[in-house]
Design an enzyme around this catalytic site. Structure first.
Site, PDB file in Angstrom:
ATOM      1  N   LEU A  19       0.835  -1.212   0.000  1.00 53.06           N
ATOM      2  CA  LEU A  19       0.000   0.000   0.000  1.00 53.06           C
ATOM      3  C   LEU A  19       0.864   1.254   0.000  1.00 53.06           C
ATOM      4  O   LEU A  19       0.539   2.255  -0.639  1.00 53.06           O
ATOM      5  CB  LEU A  19      -0.909   0.016   1.223  1.00 53.06           C
ATOM      6  CG  LEU A  19      -2.163  -0.833   1.114  1.00 53.06           C
ATOM      7  CD1 LEU A  19      -2.894  -0.869   2.444  1.00 53.06           C
ATOM      8  CD2 LEU A  19      -3.075  -0.272   0.028  1.00 53.06           C
ATOM      9  N   ASP A 148      15.641 -11.587   7.333  1.00 49.24           N
ATOM     10  CA  ASP A 148      15.379 -12.932   6.804  1.00 49.24           C
ATOM     11  C   ASP A 148      16.586 -13.384   5.979  1.00 49.24           C
ATOM     12  O   ASP A 148      17.148 -12.577   5.226  1.00 49.24           O
ATOM     13  CB  ASP A 148      14.182 -12.934   5.830  1.00 49.24           C
ATOM     14  CG  ASP A 148      12.881 -12.534   6.503  1.00 49.24           C
ATOM     15  OD1 ASP A 148      12.838 -12.527   7.735  1.00 49.24           O
ATOM     16  OD2 ASP A 148      11.923 -12.230   5.765  1.00 49.24           O
ATOM     17  N   LYS A 188       7.603   2.250  21.603  1.00 50.46           N
ATOM     18  CA  LYS A 188       8.954   1.701  21.701  1.00 50.46           C
ATOM     19  C   LYS A 188       9.694   1.857  20.359  1.00 50.46           C
ATOM     20  O   LYS A 188       9.213   1.394  19.326  1.00 50.46           O
ATOM     21  CB  LYS A 188       8.877   0.210  22.077  1.00 50.46           C
ATOM     22  CG  LYS A 188       8.435   0.003  23.520  1.00 50.46           C
ATOM     23  CD  LYS A 188       9.517   0.515  24.452  1.00 50.46           C
ATOM     24  CE  LYS A 188       9.133   0.468  25.909  1.00 50.46           C
ATOM     25  NZ  LYS A 188      10.087   1.220  26.747  1.00 50.46           N
ATOM     26  N   LYS A 190      12.967   0.873  19.952  1.00 55.45           N
ATOM     27  CA  LYS A 190      14.107  -0.053  19.847  1.00 55.45           C
ATOM     28  C   LYS A 190      14.022  -1.018  18.660  1.00 55.45           C
ATOM     29  O   LYS A 190      15.018  -1.214  17.947  1.00 55.45           O
ATOM     30  CB  LYS A 190      14.268  -0.827  21.163  1.00 55.45           C
ATOM     31  CG  LYS A 190      15.559  -1.609  21.285  1.00 55.45           C
ATOM     32  CD  LYS A 190      16.760  -0.724  21.568  1.00 55.45           C
ATOM     33  CE  LYS A 190      16.823  -0.376  23.045  1.00 55.45           C
ATOM     34  NZ  LYS A 190      17.824   0.654  23.335  1.00 55.45           N
ATOM     35  N   CYS A 382     -15.945 -16.988 -12.285  1.00 52.96           N
ATOM     36  CA  CYS A 382     -15.123 -18.168 -12.599  1.00 52.96           C
ATOM     37  C   CYS A 382     -15.755 -19.429 -12.016  1.00 52.96           C
ATOM     38  O   CYS A 382     -16.779 -19.876 -12.508  1.00 52.96           O
ATOM     39  CB  CYS A 382     -13.684 -17.953 -12.143  1.00 52.96           C
ATOM     40  SG  CYS A 382     -12.528 -18.904 -13.140  1.00 52.96           S
ATOM     41  N   GLY A 384     -17.560 -19.600  -9.573  1.00 58.36           N
ATOM     42  CA  GLY A 384     -18.926 -19.180  -9.221  1.00 58.36           C
ATOM     43  C   GLY A 384     -19.856 -19.311 -10.418  1.00 58.36           C
ATOM     44  O   GLY A 384     -21.024 -19.695 -10.287  1.00 58.36           O
ATOM     45  N   GLN A 386     -19.306 -21.456 -12.894  1.00 54.73           N
ATOM     46  CA  GLN A 386     -19.430 -22.890 -13.150  1.00 54.73           C
ATOM     47  C   GLN A 386     -20.450 -23.521 -12.192  1.00 54.73           C
ATOM     48  O   GLN A 386     -21.250 -24.374 -12.590  1.00 54.73           O
ATOM     49  CB  GLN A 386     -18.050 -23.553 -13.029  1.00 54.73           C
ATOM     50  CG  GLN A 386     -17.047 -22.965 -14.049  1.00 54.73           C
ATOM     51  CD  GLN A 386     -15.633 -23.508 -13.896  1.00 54.73           C
ATOM     52  OE1 GLN A 386     -15.334 -24.250 -12.973  1.00 54.73           O
ATOM     53  NE2 GLN A 386     -14.751 -23.127 -14.819  1.00 54.73           N
ATOM     54  N   HIS A 508     -12.270 -12.907 -14.588  1.00 53.06           N
ATOM     55  CA  HIS A 508     -12.108 -12.263 -13.268  1.00 53.06           C
ATOM     56  C   HIS A 508     -12.194 -10.739 -13.389  1.00 53.06           C
ATOM     57  O   HIS A 508     -11.162 -10.068 -13.451  1.00 53.06           O
ATOM     58  CB  HIS A 508     -10.766 -12.669 -12.646  1.00 53.06           C
ATOM     59  CG  HIS A 508     -10.730 -14.095 -12.222  1.00 53.06           C
ATOM     60  ND1 HIS A 508     -11.125 -14.511 -10.970  1.00 53.06           N
ATOM     61  CD2 HIS A 508     -10.376 -15.209 -12.896  1.00 53.06           C
ATOM     62  CE1 HIS A 508     -11.005 -15.827 -10.885  1.00 53.06           C
ATOM     63  NE2 HIS A 508     -10.550 -16.270 -12.042  1.00 53.06           N
ATOM     64  N   GLU A 510     -12.772  -8.661 -11.195  1.00 50.60           N
ATOM     65  CA  GLU A 510     -12.237  -7.962 -10.008  1.00 50.60           C
ATOM     66  C   GLU A 510     -10.831  -7.415 -10.244  1.00 50.60           C
ATOM     67  O   GLU A 510     -10.403  -6.510  -9.544  1.00 50.60           O
ATOM     68  CB  GLU A 510     -12.266  -8.881  -8.782  1.00 50.60           C
ATOM     69  CG  GLU A 510     -11.289 -10.068  -8.779  1.00 50.60           C
ATOM     70  CD  GLU A 510     -11.833 -11.315  -9.449  1.00 50.60           C
ATOM     71  OE1 GLU A 510     -12.721 -11.205 -10.322  1.00 50.60           O
ATOM     72  OE2 GLU A 510     -11.356 -12.422  -9.109  1.00 50.60           O
TER      73      GLU A 510
HETATM   74  N1  GLN Z   1     -11.390 -24.501 -10.960  1.00 52.30           N
HETATM   75  C1  GLN Z   1     -12.025 -23.843 -12.065  1.00 52.30           C
HETATM   76  C2  GLN Z   1     -11.235 -24.005 -13.345  1.00 52.30           C
HETATM   77  O1  GLN Z   1     -10.076 -24.316 -13.310  1.00 52.30           O
HETATM   78  C3  GLN Z   1     -12.277 -22.387 -11.771  1.00 52.30           C
HETATM   79  C4  GLN Z   1     -11.035 -21.571 -11.669  1.00 52.30           C
HETATM   80  C5  GLN Z   1     -11.242 -20.253 -10.985  1.00 52.30           C
HETATM   81  O2  GLN Z   1     -12.264 -20.009 -10.358  1.00 52.30           O
HETATM   82  N2  GLN Z   1     -10.270 -19.382 -11.065  1.00 52.30           N
HETATM   83  O3  GLN Z   1     -11.748 -23.775 -14.405  1.00 52.30           O
END
Ligand code: GLN
Length: 543
Positions: A19, A148, A188, A190, A382, A384, A386, A508, A510
């Site tokens: 961010l 690390d 703090k 330190k 995706c 969802g 299916q 996707h 989003e």
């Molecule tokens: N598992 C599903 C596929 O491979 C959906 C993938 C997903 O939701 N990104 O098609």
């Protein structure tokens, strides 16, 4: 020549380096500079694509198909900097390249291949790959925490980098935690001193310290940090936890003078800052006119970041609608245990996001059944989408054992099946249908109403697909295919026109939503949920 800003983190992880980098990028961009952002991750996976969301959170997909760290999502939401596969390197990706060169035989001219200089050279090349053409500033975030073992080659590389391009062209920013000890009643410093000490030991003197804190840091405490860490007093920047929204971060860094420090230190030629739209955005976030509750039913709900971009895009949809979106996160398996009605009663919309594997599938299907039959706005993404297809097949078309071949190979109705191009693919990493692909939208559909055009481009990450053998039966029963690949072969969007708002997509969306420009499908989905809420309220009032 491009200038470089390196951002490291100390004391603890999860301080919000991503961010901070995004906010710095945004401030510089809005002063007229061309900015690029990049993340270097110290783990050994070549990319996060093969990691469990419980380990890593969301995998963020770029247009070019790169599967990347979710911080790149912040970069994209805060800035207009173009992102490519060169914007995310891991130790695995660096070593893979070094080892491939070594195996090729000529590249290292018979030398012993070593961390210094060969691995560090490879890292520096990755950084330089962004400093091309007319780019003014490259911001490079180093994942992990100083101290690390696995971060060391990256820190060594950024130390050397200042020697290559000139110290005056580089700024090192260190993000640290200044914890408050309740028992002592004080902050703090330190841990910060130790963390900067560790950096200095490997030859990096930070120029700017950004101190994450829950409480204000007093002038004396800042003096102390500056003195012990050998940092200019005004470059010790307090960064308090935000009350409302992550979109406050750029403005608070601005108020604490960070952009001026960077401009002076790097001698940047900048224009006036233009952030009116961002202030307007914050105003909307802080003063919503309405409220709406959206249920997200998924498999990885426990992990806060597993659906990061989905949650962000829901917020954007709310911002566009002047509404606050309250997300009710529901584990899909819980739906199977407790029933959809018990968990979804009172929600104004349902979103089922992407995912992989069998667990939770039946709960998602049950939740979708509830939303479809009760007129609750539904948005499937995706997996969802299916699941929505399977639900419709089972309960409307009467194909009782309909399924995806991802979950059942002996179903008599494989309404979702493996894409042809995926048959025979054995290697898991980087082999899905990935990245941006065009989609053709059917006019007069809900998708068309949202996008306002027929040709769109959206990002993908999947192996399975709507089975074309079933298209006709679905369409005949009122399940509309409203978007396909331009050749018509792959189903990309489905919807139920008779339902108040039931849209599901194979891609996707989003990943292409911004706070200042909500993705049209998220905007319309939240809009439909608001309508449902208002209708429910007027029914109660009438009664
Ligand atoms: N598992 C599903 C596929 O491979 C959906 C993938 C997903 O939701 N990104 O098609």
């Amino acid at each position: 020549m491009a200038k470089h800003i390196f951002v490291t983190g100390g004391v603890v992880s999860s301080l919000g380096k991503g961010l901070t980098c995004s906010s710095i990028g945004m401030l510089l961009e809005r002063r007229g500079l061309r900015v690029r952002l990049q993340k270097l991750d110290p783990y050994l996976n070549v990319d996060p694509g093969t990691m469990s969301p419980y380990q890593h959170g969301e995998v963020y997909v770029l247009d070019d198909g790169a599967e990347t760290d979710l911080d790149l999502g912040h970069y994209e939401r805060f800035t207009n900097a173009p992102l490519t596969k060169d914007c995310n390197y891991t130790t695995g990706k660096i070593y893979l390249s070094v080892i491939q060169k070594e195996r090729a035989g000529h590249y290292y001219e018979g030398k012993t291949v070593q961390v210094i200089p060969h691995v560090t050279d490879e890292i520096k090349a990755a950084i330089r790959s962004l400093a091309v053409d007319d780019v003014d500033v490259v911001i490079t975030e180093i994942g992990g925490t100083v101290g690390d073992i696995e971060s060391l080659p990256f820190l060594e590389a950024i130390r050397q980098f200042a020697l290559d391009v000139g110290r005056e062209n580089v700024v090192y920013i260190h993000l640290t935690l200044v914890p408050y000890l309740k028992a002592a009643g004080e902050l703090k410093t330190k841990p910060t001193q130790h963390s900067v000490g560790a950096l200095r030991q490997i030859g990096i003197q930070p120029d700017v310290l950004i101190c994450r804190t829950e409480h204000p840091i007093s002038a004396e405490e800042k003096d102390k940090i500056a003195l012990f860490c050998n940092i200019e007093r005004r470059a010790v920047i307090e960064e308090r936890d935000k009350q409302f929204s992550i979109y406050e971060v750029p403005l608070s860094l601005l108020n604490n003078g960070l952009d001026e420090i960077l401009v002076k230190r790097l001698n940047l030629k900048v224009g006036p800052l233009e952030i009116d739209d961002w202030r307007d955005l914050l105003d909307r976030v802080m003063h919503p006119e309405r409220e709406v509750t959206i249920a997200v039913v998924g498999k990885y709900i426990r992990h806060r970041d597993a659906y990061k971009s989905v949650y962000e895009a829901l917020d954007h949809g709310g911002i566009a609608q002047h509404a606050r979106v309250i997300v009710k996160r529901i584990e899909a398996e819980e739906v199977s245990r407790e029933g959809a009605a018990a968990l979804l009663a009172g929600v104004d919309g349902l979103l089922v996001p992407g995912g992989f594997g069998m667990r939770g599938i039946e709960g998602k299907i049950e939740a979708i059944h509830y939303a479809r039959t009760r007129g609750v706005p539904f948005f499937g993404i995706c997996l969802g989408m299916q699941c929505a297809t399977i639900e419709f097949a089972r309960h409307v078309l009467g194909y009782e054992d309909a399924n995806s071949t991802e979950f059942s190979t002996d179903t008599s109705h494989p309404v979702i099946s493996l894409m042809d191009e995926q048959r025979g693919v054995k290697q898991r990493g980087g082999t899905m249908r990935l990245g941006a692909w065009p989609c053709q939208i059917v006019p007069e559909s809900r998708a068309w109403a949202a996008y306002g055009r027929e040709r769109i481009s959206e990002r993908h990450r999947h192996r399975y697909e709507f089975n074309n053998a079933y298209r006709q039966s679905f369409e005949d029963a009122g399940f509309r295919i409203s978007g396909t690949s331009p050749d018509g072969e792959l189903v990309e969007i489905v919807e139920i026109p008779e339902h108040p708002w039931f849209v599901a997509v194979q891609f996707h969306p989003e990943f292409q939503s911004k706070p200042t420009a909500a993705h049209p499908l998220f905007r319309d989905f939240v809009g439909a949920a608001l309508r449902r809420r208002e209708e429910a309220r007027s029914e109660v009032e009438a009664y």
